[in-house]
Design an enzyme around this catalytic site. Structure first.
Site, PDB file in Angstrom:
ATOM      1  CB  SER A 113      23.608   9.393 -31.564  1.00 39.93           C
ATOM      2  OG  SER A 113      22.580   9.251 -32.525  1.00 39.93           O
ATOM      3  CB  CYS A 114      21.073   7.786 -26.755  1.00 40.65           C
ATOM      4  SG  CYS A 114      20.971   6.215 -27.648  1.00 40.65           S
ATOM      5  CB  THR A 115      19.813  12.939 -25.403  1.00 39.05           C
ATOM      6  OG1 THR A 115      20.323  13.306 -26.697  1.00 39.05           O
ATOM      7  CG2 THR A 115      20.088  14.059 -24.417  1.00 39.05           C
TER       8      THR A 115
END
Length: 513
Positions: free
Chosen positions: A2-4
């Protein structure tokens, strides 16, 4: 993973730079220590084998003998699952960030399944034996396979696209490329297909673990290719699998509808992050809160990109990629709302942030000192973001020496310790963390400006990244930034430890002295 991600076009960044930024987050229940390194051509693997998918690629053959370039990277400190180089800038000032894990749907994955590794069954020579089947490429591999060989952002899209079509992928990913003029964003579609779009110069883009592109000009992708690229058979893939969901075809094709997900979990994990980032960058363009809100944290139609109300700074990016819904009822550290709302949505600045890379390509500087890689380690809610020049032969030990052992002698573990302490004493430590950020950020800006002036005074006709004298100046600047950073990080740890220790439950007010 998961990343942004935030992408900032050059006309809306504070100094005309192209900026691509992404939090790398580890999986739930894991924490991944990171290092900042320079990979030299003689260190680049020529025969590459993925740990996860067991895929082997002859890179000399794949690139027709093209020699790799030097580049920066953010690999795992303990490489039990491969390199995971994640983000960097090569010797020609081309940047790459890979990858943002994104979502898809059953129709896409049924039409073009992901290329997953299948282990061997039984033993060779025995009845029923099946040899292992390698998988495709993934986040572990992409920076190592692409960044050393590309000469522009658009070239990066084409290089990665060719690898995806040939070898496939075992996961859905978004990948950013940038040079001094352009930013391109690529999204995988199933196992072998992909689309890519140039980020408009006057826009920013927010990506919260969902397939994001919401408008795509297929005619351009198969024509002039000015702002759109895709896999060679994308048009047939869409038509033969009935993926276009538009009722009327007067507008551009919507990949988010066709290829993306529309699940309830998106409204907890993904869409709230896009809502908060755009609420911050466009506070007056629309109503964001209450019953009249145009977009809410659970809206599926939050734009992929939009023009901000003012130009975007490095500090804006740091704030957003460290954010946890401040000023709303959803802030887990806030006083608004209640136990139901606080912690309802997945924060951007989460406990398992591994590293943040903000890759800035500056048009007003010579090629030799044009690119900066801003770095933060650990949970962004409690760390700082500092700049380092990328055109160097080595990196400061404070950021490079991360290992499995917990120690305050490197930046990663010092930040992890600070975050673990501050989380339990947020109100008592928040001011100290903010002062630390401001001081280290100001020091970084100051040293970068002084270094730019020093390079300008050389007056050398050779302003390319091959200028060894310039690289020595940049390495000295990076070391100075690292030394100031260590000094301030140690001071913050000392202060935070005292504050938290004074609040221990076994304390007693009567002194023995």
């Amino acid at each position: 993973m998961s990343c942004t991600t935030i992408l900032v076009g050059k006309n809306v960044s504070y100094d005309g730079s192209t900026i691509i930024a992404r939090n790398e987050d580890s999986a739930d229940g894991e924490f991944t220590a990171k290092r900042f390194v320079v990979v030299h051509p003689d260190e680049q693997p020529r025969q590459y084998t993925s740990v996860i998918s067991h895929l082997s690629i002859d890179l000399d053959e794949e690139y027709s003998g093209q020699q790799p370039m030097r580049y920066t990277a953010m690999p795992d400190a303990v490489q039990k699952q491969g390199i995971w180089a994640e983000a960097g800038v090569n010797a020609e000032n081309v940047a790459m960030s890979a990858t943002e894990t994104i979502t898809s749907n059953e129709r896409v994955l049924g039409a073009d399944p992901l290329v997953e590794y299948a282990p061997a069954v039984g033993h060779q020579g025995e009845q029923g034996y099946h040899a292992e089947v390698p998988g495709g490429i993934g986040e572990e591999d992409m920076v190592t396979l692409v960044l050393p060989y590309i000469h522009s952002a658009k070239d990066g899209v084409r290089r990665l696209g060719a690898l995806l079509e040939r070898y496939g992928t075992y996961e859905m990913n978004g990948v950013a490329f940038s040079d001094v003029d352009e930013i391109w964003w690529l999204e995988t579609v199933g196992g072998h297909h992909w689309i890519a779009k140039r980020v408009p110069d006057e826009a920013y883009v927010t990506m919260p673990n969902q397939l994001g592109i919401d408008e795509f000009d297929i005619e351009d992708a198969f024509g002039e290719q000015e702002s759109h690229l895709c896999s060679d058979d994308l048009r047939e893939f869409i038509e033969s699998n009935h993926l276009d969901l538009a009722v009327e075809h007067e507008s551009l094709f919507n990949p988010r509808d066709a290829f993306g997900s529309h699940s309830d979990s998106d409204h907890v994990y993904n869409t709230p992050r896009a809502w908060f980032m755009q609420r911050y960058l466009n506070p007056y363009d629309e109503v964001w809160d209450g019953p009249d809100a145009v977009h809410t944290p659970m809206s599926d139609d939050i734009p992929w990109g939009r023009q901000p109300e003012r130009k975007i700074t490095i500090e804006d990016i740091r704030y957003l990629l460290a954010s946890h819904y401040q000023g709303t009822v959803y802030d887990p550290y806030g006083t608004q709302g209640d136990d139901r709302t606080r912690g309802m949505f997945r924060p951007i600045g989460i406990n398992r942030n591994s590293q943040l890379a903000v890759l800035q390509i500056r048009p007003d500087q010579p090629e030799s000192c044009r690119s900066l890689q801003w770095i933060a380690y650990g949970s962004n809610a409690f760390n700082t973001l500092v700049p380092f020049f990328s055109n160097v032969d080595g990196t400061p030990e404070y950021l490079e020496s991360t290992g499995a052992r917990v120690t305050t002698e490197n930046f990663y573990w010092a930040n992890r310790i600070i975050a673990g302490l501050c989380d339990h004493a947020y109100a008592g430590t928040a001011n100290a963390v903010e002062s630390y950020r401001q001081k280290t950020g100001a020091q970084g800006h100051r040293i970068v400006a002084a270094t730019d002036e020093q390079v300008a005074r050389l007056g050398a006709s050779d302003t390319s990244t091959a200028n060894g004298e310039v690289r020595g100046i940049l390495e000295a600047a990076n070391q100075a930034i690292a030394e100031e950073l260590k000094k301030e990080t140690d001071a913050l740890l000392n202060g935070v430890l005292f504050t938290v220790s004074m609040g221990m439950r076994n304390g007693f007010r009567m002194s023995d002295n």
